[in-house]
Design an enzyme around this catalytic site. Structure first.
Site, mmCIF file in Angstrom:
data_model
loop_
_atom_site.group_PDB
_atom_site.id
_atom_site.type_symbol
_atom_site.label_atom_id
_atom_site.label_comp_id
_atom_site.label_asym_id
_atom_site.label_seq_id
_atom_site.Cartn_x
_atom_site.Cartn_y
_atom_site.Cartn_z
ATOM 1 N N ASP A 170 25.110 17.778 91.444
ATOM 2 C CA ASP A 170 24.704 16.394 91.632
ATOM 3 C C ASP A 170 23.461 16.372 92.514
ATOM 4 O OD1 ASP A 170 25.602 16.867 94.213
ATOM 5 O OD2 ASP A 170 26.894 15.102 94.314
ATOM 6 N N GLU A 186 35.643 10.325 89.937
ATOM 7 C CA GLU A 186 34.286 10.661 89.513
ATOM 8 C C GLU A 186 33.625 9.498 88.776
ATOM 9 O OE1 GLU A 186 32.506 13.074 90.437
ATOM 10 O OE2 GLU A 186 34.059 14.269 91.407
ATOM 11 N N CYS A 188 18.692 29.591 105.440
ATOM 12 C CA CYS A 188 17.949 28.523 104.768
ATOM 13 C C CYS A 188 16.458 28.828 104.695
ATOM 14 C CB CYS A 188 18.183 27.200 105.493
ATOM 15 S SG CYS A 188 17.288 25.806 104.755
ATOM 16 N N TYR A 232 27.918 16.429 84.228
ATOM 17 C CA TYR A 232 28.356 16.507 85.616
ATOM 18 C C TYR A 232 29.843 16.204 85.748
ATOM 19 C CZ TYR A 232 29.724 14.973 90.169
ATOM 20 O OH TYR A 232 30.448 14.814 91.316
ATOM 21 N N CYS A 261 23.018 18.150 105.036
ATOM 22 C CA CYS A 261 21.674 18.345 104.468
ATOM 23 C C CYS A 261 21.254 17.077 103.731
ATOM 24 C CB CYS A 261 21.691 19.557 103.533
ATOM 25 S SG CYS A 261 20.042 20.125 103.028
ATOM 26 N N CYS A 273 20.085 20.029 110.698
ATOM 27 C CA CYS A 273 19.952 21.481 110.576
ATOM 28 C C CYS A 273 20.688 22.229 111.694
ATOM 29 C CB CYS A 273 18.481 21.872 110.557
ATOM 30 S SG CYS A 273 17.576 21.242 109.117
ATOM 31 N N CYS A 275 24.206 22.924 110.552
ATOM 32 C CA CYS A 275 24.365 23.393 109.175
ATOM 33 C C CYS A 275 24.919 24.812 109.151
ATOM 34 C CB CYS A 275 23.017 23.358 108.447
ATOM 35 S SG CYS A 275 23.120 23.934 106.735
#
Length: 286
Positions: free
Chosen positions: A133, A32, A204, A115, A188, A195, A198
């Site tokens: 995030d 991270e 959505c 975060y 995305c 799409c 997805c």
């Protein structure tokens, strides 16, 4: 939506080394730190080398700051390396060489913000913890709110949005947290959302609204060429490549603009990323 992400993620997730079975919370914390504003492809080899060299916080804490900065290489934002080194020392001395699992304790570590603390709790310990995030914010803005992008961060509201999507159980919630992040990173995306593949396309709100263009405020895109960041990087390259302290002339040769170069060298000294010895030469911090 959570069920759709739960079904999709295990088969679709990229095989990243810090996601593999056996990765410790320390390995997650290191990843991270490295992944902040840095592409995955650049992080993978460095992370692998670091974990082989410093598999525990105490191992890194015992290393010199100069060794840590050399190992950081060209990942960028090298202050992250020093903060991670400081965090390793705190974990080794105050937490029995074990990364804490509590968000509050994680946030008390050097260099660990909201975060990163939640990411370690979720991905390192499998806790139910909303992880937000840029990618996650984009997914929520589109799928839940029908907007093309998330706009400026709203920490409390963003955490509440994601928390509302997570299932109650720790294990499944941690998978959904990882899945939402992966969805924003590979499907995305900001510029070319896919799409058609997805997993949440039928749910959505943005797709249902005809994918309206986002017209709200955007963060300015930061360039790199000619910036102080580039100059600092050039100067650090000279120090990292040297076997010992270097003369001022070696740093002067790294960048032609003397005022900018001097300003950046001063900032490296202030940030603790370099030091000037009594004889006037420069080196990485001891």
């Amino acid at each position: 939506m959570a069920e759709l992400v739960l079904d999709w993620y295990p088969a679709a997730a990229r095989d990243l080394p810090w996601r593999r079975r056996g990765t410790t919370p320390w390995g997650v914390l290191v990843s991270e730190f490295m992944l902040q504003q840095t592409p995955v492809a650049r992080v993978e080899p460095i992370w692998t080398q670091w974990m082989a060299r410093w598999p525990t916080p105490s191992a890194m804490a015992a290393a010199s700051r100069a060794d840590v900065l050399r190992a950081w290489g060209k990942l960028g934002y090298p202050r992250r390396a020093l903060r991670l080194h400081e965090a390793a020392g705190v974990i080794a001395s105050r937490h029995g060489d074990t990364v804490p699992s509590d968000v509050e304790a994680l946030e008390a570590l050097p260099g660990v913000g909201a975060y990163t603390a939640r990411a370690v709790a979720a991905f390192g310990y499998g806790r139910r913890c909303p992880v937000v995030d840029t990618n996650v914010r984009r997914v929520v803005a589109r799928a839940v709110h029908g907007r093309g992008d998330a706009g400026p961060a709203r920490t409390t509201a963003d955490l509440a949005d994601v928390d509302a999507l997570l299932p109650p159980g720790d294990r499944s919630a941690a998978v959904v947290s990882a899945g939402l992040m992966e969805l924003g990173a590979v499907v995305c995306t900001a510029r070319s959302p896919r799409c058609g593949v997805c997993p949440v396309r039928e749910e959505c709100a943005w797709r249902a609204a005809g994918r309206p263009e986002y017209t709200g405020p955007r963060r300015p895109v930061q360039g790199f060429a000619g910036t102080d960041r580039q100059v600092r990087g050039r100067l650090l390259d000279v120090l990292r490549a040297a076997d010992g302290p270097v003369e001022r002339a070696a740093l002067d040769a790294a960048w032609d603009d003397a005022p900018q170069r001097d300003r950046c060298l001063d900032s490296l000294l202030v940030d603790g990323l370099a030091e000037q010895l009594d004889d006037g030469r420069f080196a990485l911090p001891a």
